[in-house]
Structure formats: C-alpha cells, structure tokens
Design an enzyme around this catalytic site. Structure first.
Site, PDB file in Angstrom:
ATOM      1  N   PRO A   1      22.158  -6.123   9.115  1.00 59.44           N
ATOM      2  CA  PRO A   1      23.081  -5.838   8.011  1.00 59.44           C
ATOM      3  C   PRO A   1      23.884  -7.082   7.607  1.00 59.44           C
ATOM      4  O   PRO A   1      24.084  -8.000   8.392  1.00 59.44           O
ATOM      5  CB  PRO A   1      23.981  -4.749   8.586  1.00 59.44           C
ATOM      6  CG  PRO A   1      23.123  -4.056   9.585  1.00 59.44           C
ATOM      7  CD  PRO A   1      22.281  -5.149  10.203  1.00 59.44           C
ATOM      8  N   ARG A   2      24.359  -7.048   6.369  1.00 60.11           N
ATOM      9  CA  ARG A   2      24.963  -8.249   5.770  1.00 60.11           C
ATOM     10  C   ARG A   2      26.159  -8.791   6.536  1.00 60.11           C
ATOM     11  O   ARG A   2      26.361 -10.002   6.614  1.00 60.11           O
ATOM     12  CB  ARG A   2      25.405  -7.915   4.349  1.00 60.11           C
ATOM     13  CG  ARG A   2      24.237  -7.739   3.451  1.00 60.11           C
ATOM     14  CD  ARG A   2      24.653  -7.275   2.087  1.00 60.11           C
ATOM     15  NE  ARG A   2      23.477  -7.239   1.231  1.00 60.11           N
ATOM     16  CZ  ARG A   2      23.456  -6.708   0.022  1.00 60.11           C
ATOM     17  NH1 ARG A   2      24.549  -6.167  -0.477  1.00 60.11           N
ATOM     18  NH2 ARG A   2      22.361  -6.734  -0.690  1.00 60.11           N
TER      19      ARG A   2
END
Ligand code: FAD
Length: 642
Positions: free
Chosen positions: A321-322
């Site tokens: 995830p970012r």
C-alpha cells in the site's frame, strides 16, 4: 444590498467530478429536478486526471477475485479503520458501476479474449483495475458527461427545454450552504467570470467537491482542491471524520522544480516498474512490515516471477500500500541514498520493451519527455512522495451518503470520509465515486421529493453570505490592525506550513507549531485584501479560498496531534507504531462556534473542536472473512474477545 438571483431545484449537486456527475444522473433519473454547479469548466474536474484505473472485482484476469477479496484488501489497506459497511457496499457494487459505464459508451482496454482488462495495483491481491491506458479518469468523465447530454436531449423532446430537469452551472463557486433551521435550504454561489451572486434553492444538496491537496506545497492535486466542500459542510454544522489521514503518494515527480509533485501513476509499478536507491538496490524488500510479511515476496526472483505466475508466487513489495512505499522512500532519502534531486529511482526501462512502455503508459512517457526531458524507455525516473488524497472527510451514513446532523445534506467522493479508513488503495477512488455518487443522488432525490414543505431561504442569510464574499474588497478599510495582506502570499505560507510541519512524518512539537502558525495566518487572512472589481478577479478567488484552506488545515493538524499512533496516512515519529487501542477510534472535527459565523469569532483562537467516538463493531460475517491470526494484529483486545 443588490437583489440576488434565485432559482428553485429539487437537488443541487456541488461538484462535477465523477461523484457529482454520477449523483446528478441518478437524482435526475429518479425524477428530481437537478442542478450541478462546479468551479471549473464542465468536464475539467480533477477526476479527468485519474490515470491508473478503477478497482472492481470483475475477475476478468484472475478468476479467484470476488467482492469479499476486494473488501479484505480495502480493510487491510485502511488498517481496519474503514467504515466497514461502506467498504462492503463498495466492493459489492463496483463491478456493476463499471459495466454501467460501458453501457453508457465508455470503452475500457480489453484482454485477449475481449473482456475488460484489469491491471495490478498496490494492495490489491488480484489484477483489479479496469483502465483505459493511463487515462481512465478522462474516459470516465467523458462518459458521464455524454450521459448527461443524453438526458438533456430527452428532456428537450418532452419539455422543449434542454435544461428543464438537469442543468450545469460551470465556472461558479459555492461559498455557503444556507439552512432553514436545522435543514438545508440552498447554496449561495458566485459566477467566477462576472462575479455575479446567485442562490440555488433546494431541499437537498449533495457535496462532491473533491479533496484538500492545495493546502500542501508539494501535491499532485489540481487548483480546485482547496477543501471547499469540507469547509462548507463544517460551516453548515456537519462534522468531518478522521481528517488526520492524508495520503502521500509515493511517486510524484521531483524534478524540475516547476513540476514537483505531479503524479507518476502507480501503474508504472503495477506493470513491472521497480524502485531503486542511489546504490542501485531494490530497497523495498527491507521495508515489508510485519502485518504484510506473509503476502509479499522475499526475493527479487520471486517478485519478478509473480508477474507471470501470480498463483504460485507472492507480489513484489513495490506493490505494498502507498503509505508503506512513501515512508520507505522517505527513509532512503533521509539515509543519504536518494537520487540527485532528493527522490529515488523508478525504472521501467530495464523491465519492458520500449514499445510496450509507450503503449501501456503513454501519458507517463509524454509527461517525462515534455516536462523533464527524460525518456522513460531508456532511463529511470526520479520520484518522491507527493500529497495526493485525503481519506478524512464529511461524516456520512454508509448506505444513504447523508451527512451527519444536517437534514438534506449529502456527500460523496473524495470529500466524504470513512470509506478508505486510514489509507486508500489505488483505484478505489474512481469506484468509490460511482458507487457512492449513485447512492447520494438516489437518497438526495428521495429526500427532496419527500419533504412536506420546501425549506425557506431567508433574505438575511443571503445578505450575510454576500457580505462575507465581498469582504476582501473592503478588508483594509474595516479597521483590522496591520497592513493589508496579499492572498497569494498567504496561500504560499499556508502550503509551506502544512508541508513542513504536518507532512508525511509528523512530530508533536511541529504540529503545535503548525497550529500557532495557522492562528497567525487566520489573523492575517482577515486583512487579505483585493483590488479592482468582481469581474474575473483571481486575487478575489484566492482570498475566498483561504477561509476553506485554513479550516481544513486546522482540522488536519488538530486531529494529527491528537492521534498518538501511526496508522496508514498518519505517521508519527514520536509514536511510530500502530496502536490497537486506536483501531476503533474516530476523531470528529466540528466548528467551535456552532452558529457557523466565523466573522464574530476571534481568529487567533482555534476554530475547530475535536471529539473522539468509538466506531461501530465490524459485523461478524465480515470479520469471518479474515484469519484470526491476522485480526490479532489489528483489533483491540476487547474487540477480539467479542
Ligand atoms: P473531483 O473530480 O475533484 O470534482 C470536484 C468538483 O467539485 C469539480 O467539478 C470542482 O470544480 C468542484 N468544486 C470544488 N469546489 C467547489 C465549490 N466551492 N463550488 C463549486 N464547485 C466546486 N483514483 C483512482 O481511483 N484511480 C486512479 O487511477 C487515480 N489517479 C489519479 C491521478 C491523479 C493525478 C490524481 C491527482 C488523483 C488520482 N486519483 C485516482 C484520485 C481520484 O482522481 C480523485 O480522488 C477523484 O477523481 C475525486 O473525484 P470527486 O468526484 O470526488 O472530485
């Protein structure tokens, strides 16, 4: 005071991005006379910038995908703080919304056997993003616009007027939501070109104004993102949820300075791009957090094999995830292993043939060629984190998109909170816009057509809103102490403050400093003056945006100071780990002065009041979609026990 034009509608939608247009279509199709109002040109909303795709578990590329897996990924991405019912509806309804777009004329890229193609993205277990090259948002907006024109043509046939049931007011800015008692009655707006004021009366208003990124110096966001809808809702008495969660996308351009922050789509990594530091090392393997350890490849070989054989290998950590990737890049740069201009290297040139890069990533190819003179088919890009998305937003009911506490107010899209928890997965915004845009339009129409009596719009409220909007023309002469202030300078100082003191890595002392600086800026903003008249006057527009930017920035800073843990888009250097005791805690921001009148309050004092509430327990059948060992990492002791 001059007479202000008024028009009557059933539903007014503020914002013409994906969420606003989808809401407007739904409201009109359910019989409500609907007005859409937007501050940019129709078709130019921020949504057109969306690149990588729209997430929907259609199982076109991997048959194992389904809504339950999408739901799980979304909750993991949001670190279990998501409003779970929204995540459930989103995962269930996204495939229908994508299909619907095709029936309205969109054309997505195809797999070899003619299905809608789906690509990999960070945090999604299977290839899930339906896309049109790297210009998906453009196709989405074009299609919704086309649908609106089609509805207007139907209306023309029946009523002799294209705009009898669905009208777009473009390049007009809403500055206030008006109320009759507790309920919504109208919006007050000005035409940006002529400066003319007008009022759109309606029992239901859908806010779909997008995000807040322009309060940060380095951002991928467009000029529209000054947090208007967040502020409008606050001023109307609706609370904002979990504003501390701001997403810093790991890959923005870092060079040249004039383009710093412009997005480099995650599709680059989804399609095989890798991140390297100045020593040439694929450093993401050093940054896989415990909660994700079993799901990501341990070696470059395994990660690379995954692209061809995802069923027998684990995905590379470039697709974490970012928030995880952004923090890792930040750490590498801080440790002195960054690229010459303060980022890291993102390389596709050694991973794919030039012709494939140009076909799959055409916008990225042109963006780097034209803006940085870099040929991404031959050399690596330099990238670093950029403020990209706000997970926090207007607190809404999951099923109806009704804003909490203000009858007649609805919200959808980036301006609404809850859906993404503490961190949004790529591709989950475009699907969110369609799923909840539709729901907001549906319930707004139902509400508006069900009211026994239309709310009244008091002349006094209109006059107060007009006086507030005109204030920058007389700020200097109204006796505020000190020299006049330039709104542009105030914008810059605000952006620098948020970037430096409430940015990707946060510290208690710095956030306290930010709150002091915001108080000082609020005092100075009272003296933000403009010259000239109301006809297209950009200085005036900037002065009006300031109120909204200052309000949302205070919400972010206050909530970030309060949440003493690190989770998703909120990273505290002084509280570096996720704390299970905060898992079920929401922070709500409301206006300190509940009457919504800012003019009477002392700007040096905080305008925002913060409260903490416990989230609804996650429904047992949804919890059962996870392994117990995984839940133990996230849920508080008492939640596990229950
Ligand atoms: P917007 O599309 O921003 O629309 C907001 C509307 O509100 C505009 O019409 C604006 O004019 C109007 N408005 C604002 N204030 C006012 C006011 N005061 N009065 C009147 N009108 C007002 N997400 C994905 O899921 N997939 C992707 O591939 C993706 N790529 C992205 C790439 C980039 C470069 C960026 C910046 C974002 C990307 N996102 C992506 C995120 C996604 O694009 C946004 O979250 C989403 O488009 C927001 O849509 P919206 O309808 O909520 O708001």
């Amino acid at each position: 005071m001059s007479v202000v034009d008024r028009q009557e509608w059933d539903v007014v939608v503020v914002g013409a991005g994906g969420a606003g247009l989808r809401a407007a279509i739904e409201a009109r199709e359910r019989g409500a006379r609907t007005a859409v109002i937007c501050k940019s040109l129709f078709g130019k909303a921020h949504t057109v910038m969306a690149e990588g795709g729209i997430a929907a578990a259609m199982a076109n590329v991997n048959e194992h995908d389904n809504w339950q897996v999408h739901f799980r990924d979304t909750l993991r991405g949001g670190k279990f703080l998501n409003q779970w019912r929204m995540a459930e509806l989103h995962a269930q309804e996204a495939p229908d919304r994508v299909w619907e777009l095709e029936t309205w004329g969109a054309l997505f890229d195809r797999t070899k056997d003619g299905k809608i193609s789906q690509r990999n993205f960070g945090g999604h277990e299977y290839p899930r993003l339906a896309h049109v090259g790297d210009r998906t948002g453009l196709e989405l907006i074009r299609t919704l616009q086309q649908k609106i024109v089609a509805l207007q043509q139907e209306d023309m046939k029946e009523t002799g007027d294209y705009e009898s049931r669905l009208k777009v007011f473009q390049e007009c800015t809403v500055t206030r939501i008006l109320k009759d008692g507790e309920r919504v009655s109208a919006v007050f707006a000005y035409d940006r070109e002529s400066g003319r004021f007008f009022v759109l009366e309606a029992p239901a208003v859908v806010v779909a104004t997008g995000g807040i990124g322009k309060s940060f110096k380095v951002t991928s966001n467009s000029w529209e993102y000054t947090g208007d809808g967040h502020a409008l809702a606050l001023l109307a008495g609706a609370p904002l949820l979990n504003m501390e969660f701001v997403q810093f996308h790991p890959t923005g351009m870092v060079w040249p300075p004039s383009v710093k922050g412009i997005l480099v789509t995650e599709s680059v990594r989804g399609d095989g791009g890798v991140l390297r530091n100045s020593e040439g090392k694929r450093f993401m393997f050093d940054y896989i957090p415990d909660v994700f350890k079993e799901k990501y490849a341990e070696s470059e070989e395994e990660g690379d094999r995954w692209y061809e054989d995802p069923d027998h290998n684990r995905r590379p950590p470039e697709l974490l995830p970012r928030d995880e990737v952004a923090r890792a890049i930040n750490s590498e740069v801080k440790a002195g292993r960054g690229s010459p201009h303060g980022g890291v290297f993102l390389d596709v040139s050694t991973r794919m043939p030039a012709e494939v890069i140009r076909r799959r990533l055409p916008s990225m190819y042109h963006q780097f060629k034209e803006l940085a003179d870099v040929d991404i088919t031959a050399e690596a890009m330099e990238v670093g984190p950029t403020c990209h998305y706000v997970m926090g937003g207007i607190a809404v009911d999951s099923d109806t998109a009704a804003a909490r506490g203000v009858p007649g107010l609805f919200a959808a899209g980036e301006v609404a909170g809850g859906m993404h928890g503490s961190n949004r997965l790529g591709g989950n915004s475009l699907s969110d816009l369609l799923v909840f845009g539709r729901r907001a339009g549906w319930h707004a129409a139902e509400y508006a057509m069900g009211v026994a009596e239309r709310p009244e719009v008091a002349e006094a409220q209109v006059n107060t809103a007009a006086a507030e909007a005109l204030r920058p023309f007389s700020a200097e002469t109204e006796g505020e102490a000190g020299p006049p202030e330039n709104p542009y300078t105030l914008h810059q100082e605000l952006q620098q403050t948020m970037n430096d003191l409430v940015g990707i890595i946060r510290r208690e002392g710095e956030m306290e400093q930010a709150l002091q600086k915001l108080a000082e800026l609020r005092v100075r903003a009272r003296r933000a003056g403009v010259e000239g008249h109301r006809q297209f006057n950009p200085g005036w527009h900037l002065a009006l945006d300031l109120r909204n930017m200052l309000l949302v920035s205070e919400c972010v800073a206050r909530a970030a100071l309060e949440r003493t843990e690190s989770r998703g888009g909120h990273t505290r250097e002084d509280h570096p780990t996720m704390d299970r005791a905060w898992r079920n805690a929401n922070l709500l921001c409301a206006l300190a002065d509940p009457t919504g009148g800012l003019a009477a309050t002392d700007p040096a004092r905080g305008q925002i009041r913060l409260t903490r509430e416990t989230t609804d327990p996650i429904r047992p059948d949804l919890l059962a979609l996870f392994e117990k060992e995984e839940l133990v990492k996230y849920l508080a002791e008492e939640e596990l026990y229950e």
